[in-house]
Design a protein around this motif. Structure first.
Motif, PDB file in Angstrom:
ATOM      1  N   TYR A 157      28.112  -9.390 -38.364  1.00  0.00           N
ATOM      2  CA  TYR A 157      28.263 -10.254 -37.201  1.00  0.00           C
ATOM      3  C   TYR A 157      27.124 -10.080 -36.383  1.00  0.00           C
ATOM      4  N   HIS A 158      26.163 -11.362 -35.920  1.00  0.00           N
ATOM      5  CA  HIS A 158      25.114 -11.140 -35.365  1.00  0.00           C
ATOM      6  C   HIS A 158      25.373 -11.375 -33.729  1.00  0.00           C
ATOM      7  N   CYS A 159      26.580 -12.059 -33.459  1.00  0.00           N
ATOM      8  CA  CYS A 159      26.988 -12.490 -32.129  1.00  0.00           C
ATOM      9  C   CYS A 159      28.518 -11.786 -31.776  1.00  0.00           C
ATOM     10  N   TYR A 160      28.456 -11.342 -30.443  1.00  0.00           N
ATOM     11  CA  TYR A 160      29.872 -10.749 -30.340  1.00  0.00           C
ATOM     12  C   TYR A 160      30.406 -11.425 -28.837  1.00  0.00           C
ATOM     13  N   VAL A 161      31.504 -11.559 -28.676  1.00  0.00           N
ATOM     14  CA  VAL A 161      31.987 -12.326 -27.268  1.00  0.00           C
ATOM     15  C   VAL A 161      33.082 -11.084 -26.986  1.00  0.00           C
ATOM     16  N   ALA A 162      32.769 -10.540 -25.624  1.00  0.00           N
ATOM     17  CA  ALA A 162      33.538  -9.412 -25.432  1.00  0.00           C
ATOM     18  C   ALA A 162      34.015  -9.410 -23.837  1.00  0.00           C
ATOM     19  N   MET A 163      35.222  -9.033 -23.561  1.00  0.00           N
ATOM     20  CA  MET A 163      35.737  -9.025 -22.183  1.00  0.00           C
ATOM     21  C   MET A 163      35.062  -7.808 -21.590  1.00  0.00           C
ATOM     22  N   VAL A 164      34.568  -7.714 -20.287  1.00  0.00           N
ATOM     23  CA  VAL A 164      33.823  -6.681 -19.925  1.00  0.00           C
ATOM     24  C   VAL A 164      34.476  -5.283 -19.778  1.00  0.00           C
ATOM     25  N   GLU A 165      35.989  -5.129 -19.646  1.00  0.00           N
ATOM     26  CA  GLU A 165      36.629  -4.058 -19.296  1.00  0.00           C
ATOM     27  C   GLU A 165      36.755  -3.428 -20.808  1.00  0.00           C
ATOM     28  N   THR A 166      37.178  -4.242 -21.733  1.00  0.00           N
ATOM     29  CA  THR A 166      37.381  -3.712 -22.949  1.00  0.00           C
ATOM     30  C   THR A 166      36.177  -3.215 -23.627  1.00  0.00           C
ATOM     31  N   LEU A 167      34.846  -3.846 -23.451  1.00  0.00           N
ATOM     32  CA  LEU A 167      33.716  -3.535 -24.080  1.00  0.00           C
ATOM     33  C   LEU A 167      33.186  -2.069 -23.384  1.00  0.00           C
ATOM     34  N   LYS A 168      33.575  -1.941 -22.092  1.00  0.00           N
ATOM     35  CA  LYS A 168      33.056  -0.923 -21.572  1.00  0.00           C
ATOM     36  C   LYS A 168      33.710   0.371 -21.761  1.00  0.00           C
ATOM     37  N   HIS A 169      35.194   0.332 -22.152  1.00  0.00           N
ATOM     38  CA  HIS A 169      36.011   1.493 -22.713  1.00  0.00           C
ATOM     39  C   HIS A 169      35.455   1.752 -23.849  1.00  0.00           C
ATOM     40  N   ARG A 170      35.059   0.584 -24.803  1.00  0.00           N
ATOM     41  CA  ARG A 170      34.625   1.186 -26.289  1.00  0.00           C
ATOM     42  C   ARG A 170      33.356   1.627 -26.199  1.00  0.00           C
ATOM     43  N   ILE A 171      32.488   1.544 -25.176  1.00  0.00           N
ATOM     44  CA  ILE A 171      31.174   2.037 -25.185  1.00  0.00           C
ATOM     45  C   ILE A 171      31.430   3.448 -24.660  1.00  0.00           C
ATOM     46  N   ASP A 172      31.953   3.474 -23.697  1.00  0.00           N
ATOM     47  CA  ASP A 172      32.390   4.972 -23.118  1.00  0.00           C
ATOM     48  C   ASP A 172      33.100   5.933 -23.967  1.00  0.00           C
ATOM     49  N   ASP A 173      33.778   5.311 -24.856  1.00  0.00           N
ATOM     50  CA  ASP A 173      34.278   6.106 -25.904  1.00  0.00           C
ATOM     51  C   ASP A 173      33.513   6.350 -27.293  1.00  0.00           C
ATOM     52  N   GLY A 174      32.356   5.839 -27.063  1.00  0.00           N
ATOM     53  CA  GLY A 174      31.368   6.083 -28.107  1.00  0.00           C
ATOM     54  C   GLY A 174      31.568   5.256 -29.502  1.00  0.00           C
ATOM     55  N   LEU A 175      32.512   4.206 -29.415  1.00  0.00           N
ATOM     56  CA  LEU A 175      32.945   3.550 -30.604  1.00  0.00           C
ATOM     57  C   LEU A 175      32.214   2.097 -30.827  1.00  0.00           C
ATOM     58  N   ILE A 176      31.185   1.855 -29.850  1.00  0.00           N
ATOM     59  CA  ILE A 176      30.472   0.764 -30.207  1.00  0.00           C
ATOM     60  C   ILE A 176      28.862   1.120 -29.873  1.00  0.00           C
ATOM     61  N   ASP A 177      27.828   0.928 -30.800  1.00  0.00           N
ATOM     62  CA  ASP A 177      26.794   1.314 -30.977  1.00  0.00           C
ATOM     63  C   ASP A 177      25.917   0.113 -30.142  1.00  0.00           C
ATOM     64  N   THR A 178      25.243   0.266 -28.952  1.00  0.00           N
ATOM     65  CA  THR A 178      24.636  -0.750 -28.196  1.00  0.00           C
ATOM     66  C   THR A 178      23.133  -0.763 -28.379  1.00  0.00           C
ATOM     67  N   LYS A 179      22.452   0.014 -29.431  1.00  0.00           N
ATOM     68  CA  LYS A 179      21.155   0.204 -29.639  1.00  0.00           C
ATOM     69  C   LYS A 179      20.672  -1.003 -30.236  1.00  0.00           C
ATOM     70  N   GLY A 180      21.336  -1.647 -31.159  1.00  0.00           N
ATOM     71  CA  GLY A 180      20.932  -3.027 -31.848  1.00  0.00           C
ATOM     72  C   GLY A 180      20.862  -4.202 -30.961  1.00  0.00           C
ATOM     73  N   VAL A 181      21.353  -4.154 -29.772  1.00  0.00           N
ATOM     74  CA  VAL A 181      21.572  -5.492 -29.244  1.00  0.00           C
ATOM     75  C   VAL A 181      20.362  -5.769 -28.268  1.00  0.00           C
ATOM     76  N   GLY A 182      19.882  -7.043 -28.469  1.00  0.00           N
ATOM     77  CA  GLY A 182      18.699  -7.271 -28.127  1.00  0.00           C
ATOM     78  C   GLY A 182      18.685  -8.570 -27.014  1.00  0.00           C
ATOM     79  N   LEU A 183      20.162  -9.044 -26.844  1.00  0.00           N
ATOM     80  CA  LEU A 183      20.254  -9.950 -25.673  1.00  0.00           C
ATOM     81  C   LEU A 183      21.626  -9.969 -25.129  1.00  0.00           C
ATOM     82  N   VAL A 184      21.824  -9.927 -23.977  1.00  0.00           N
ATOM     83  CA  VAL A 184      23.055  -9.597 -23.187  1.00  0.00           C
ATOM     84  C   VAL A 184      23.222 -11.119 -22.518  1.00  0.00           C
ATOM     85  N   ILE A 185      24.085 -11.990 -22.675  1.00  0.00           N
ATOM     86  CA  ILE A 185      24.621 -13.321 -21.824  1.00  0.00           C
ATOM     87  C   ILE A 185      25.613 -12.850 -20.798  1.00  0.00           C
ATOM     88  N   VAL A 186      25.577 -13.042 -19.708  1.00  0.00           N
ATOM     89  CA  VAL A 186      26.921 -12.781 -18.674  1.00  0.00           C
ATOM     90  C   VAL A 186      27.176 -14.105 -18.324  1.00  0.00           C
TER      91      VAL A 186
END
Length: 557
Positions: A157-186
């Motif tokens: 997938y090239h596009c993801y839609v995430a709830m802020v708290e869920t995504l934060k937990h996944r990133i903090d736990d090292g389960l999601i790599d954010t380096k490949g993300v080029g655009l964040v839409i809030v």
């Protein structure tokens, strides 16, 4: 039509992306595309699909209006000329189609740069609705919710839609790599919950989207998170172009003196429930509905669940089709209620904290603000629920029972968002002063003058009118005394009862004298004290005269 590229898993494992087949299908089902390619079942089990945006294959999935296209081009041009860490804030009124705009931006960004896009939301319902809206706009995406524990590096997938708290937990736990993300839409970028995540995407551009580029938290202004504000069309312009319905406003001045403000600045639920569940306010609500919205599909916004349920009870007893909804309503019941509301003519839906964002029902004809708020964002969100335009709907009704228009101005009036973005502290001061300057009579006192329809008196406005007419300033206090005398007489059967009510007005009199003194300019404390004494003496005499005249008329009959 959907573009499907089929890859060999064995080749993908070795790091190669060799396209074996490229086909276009109107429906993707494993057995259908396997049969179409005449592939064996075993081979079908060894391939992976990469689904690209349908807009790449067949153009935009939804019509884009000129003002939307202009916004898209402007934002994309700024992204192309700016740095990788560019942060833009885009403002567009509720109903202007912000999801259409950022869906097109996401699609164009993916096709041009080949990098991933993440759309952030602050609520679970918004997460699902945004994902569906983007799919309908032709942007295929994956929802990152509590069920998604990890995003694999080989996730296509090239596009993801995430709830802020869920995504934060996944990133903090090292389960999601954010380096490949080029655009964040809030989405709904004015919420303060997003700031904790924006620094998690190194090298990614950020676009925040909101109808009101103003943070309720004075310590965390929007300009501290975003470098530039990009303005969309104003509400009045969208109305003139026929994209939004024109409002018809009806405001009822309400005494809000009993409301208390909480730690976040808005009025508390408990004090709001006490006021708006009172008999006089419920009677006023029903009266306002009958006068201005009878038979119209109506949304009633409340601050507390207790009030909303009292509204439900009163309207049911009056025979109106009404349901109640709040953030504690079970999802299955919520869907059933919304379905009922959609299909029922003249339906009324009373709610709390649930329909201000992510709710889109164009058939709404009337909005009732059965609450007061100090939140500019909430004010625009509530009214925006009724602004959707339909072929047979050119106008909608706004009933304000919280002095909100007096606090913020008319909903469709032009707003200098650029100035608010650049000088948020000044706007905070203006809002605070507007809230403090709106005089409010306690509900208990208001009940004692239930027979009087006119209880408010804008001293400053009356003074200005008198000056414009060339009248003397003292006519202001004369008119105020007459009104107070009539209030006492209208709610008493005897002179003694009227005099008792006179004492109830003591604080109200002090306030009016204070406002009158401000109009006069520099006056001494002794003069203010004399004004109060003279006011009460003249009021007492006028009440006695009115009641005596009334007694004489009764005796004559």
């Amino acid at each position: 039509m959907v573009m499907v590229k089929v890859f060999s898993k064995s080749l993908l494992k070795s790091g190669h992306s060799i396209i074996i087949y490229e086909i276009r299908l109107s429906l993707i089902l494993s057995n259908q595309w396997c049969n179409a390619l005449k592939l064996s079942a075993s081979f079908c089990g060894c391939i992976t699909m990469q689904i690209l945006s349908s807009t790449a294959a067949n153009g935009s999935a939804k019509k884009i209006y000129p003002y939307q296209q202009y916004a898209i081009d402007t934002l994309f041009e700024k992204m192309q000329t700016g740095t990788d860490q560019l942060r833009l804030l885009f403002q567009l009124p509720t109903g202007g189609g912000k999801t259409v705009i950022f869906s097109e931006i996401a699609d164009r960004f993916i096709r041009q740069y080949g990098k991933k896009v993440i759309v952030l939301t602050h609520r679970q319902e918004l997460c699902k609705q945004t994902s569906l809206a983007m799919k309908n706009a032709g942007v295929f995406n994956k929802v990152v919710d509590s069920k998604v524990k990890r995003i694999a590096k080989k996730d296509y997938y090239h596009c993801y839609v995430a709830m802020v708290e869920t995504l934060k937990h996944r990133i903090d736990d090292g389960l999601i790599d954010t380096k490949g993300v080029g655009l964040v839409i809030v989405d709904e970028a004015h919420h303060n919950s997003f700031h904790k995540l924006l620094n998690k995407f190194p090298g990614a551009r950020v676009i925040g989207v909101t109808a009101t580029p103003f943070s309720a938290d004075v310590s965390r202004p929007m300009k501290s998170l975003y470098s530039e504000l990009v303005l969309g069309e104003q509400i009045n312009s969208l109305i003139e172009q026929g994209f939004l319905a024109k409002p018809k406003g009806f405001a009822y001045e309400v005494e809000l003196n009993t409301l208390n403000r909480g730690i976040h600045g808005d009025y508390t639920v408990s004090s709001s429930d006490e006021l708006y569940s009172s008999k006089i306010m419920l009677d006023l609500l029903v009266h306002a509905y009958k006068e201005n919205a009878s038979g119209k599909k109506t949304l009633i916004f409340n601050n507390g669940i207790f009030t909303s349920r009292k509204v439900l009870e009163v309207f049911q007893q009056a025979g109106y089709p009404i349901r109640h909804l709040d953030n504690k309503t079970e999802s299955t019941e919520r869907l059933e209620i919304l379905k009922w509301f959609k299909k029922t003519k003249g339906a009324i839906l009373t709610s709390v904290s649930i329909l201000t964002t992510g709710f889109d029902e164009p058939s709404v004809q009337s909005i009732i603000l059965n609450r007061a708020t100090t939140s500019l964002t909430l004010y625009h969100q509530m009214i925006g629920r009724g602004a959707r335009r339909l072929p047979g709907k050119k106008t909608f009704t706004i009933i304000d029972l919280g002095n909100n228009a007096e606090r913020f101005g008319e909903w469709d009036a032009p707003v200098d968002w650029q100035n608010i973005f650049e000088n948020p502290e000044i706007f905070h001061q203006i809002l605070a002063k507007a809230s403090d300057d709106i005089h409010q009579m306690p509900a208990e006192m208001r009940n004692r003058f239930a027979n009087s329809t006119e209880i408010s008196f804008d001293v400053l406005a009356v003074y200005q009118t008198a000056m414009d007419k060339g009248e003397k300033a003292k006519t202001v206090l004369r008119d105020s005394i007459r009104q107070h005398a009539m209030m006492c007489a209208e709610n008493a059967d005897t002179v003694s009862q009227a005099f008792q009510l006179e004492h109830e007005l003591d604080k109200e009199i002090n306030w009016r004298i204070k406002q009158y003194s401000k109009c006069l300019g520099s006056v001494t404390k002794n003069y203010i004290k004399w004004l109060g004494s003279d006011y009460r003496s003249r009021l007492h005499g006028l009440i006695e005269k009115i009641m005596s005249r009334r007694a004489a008329m009764r005796a004559a009959v």
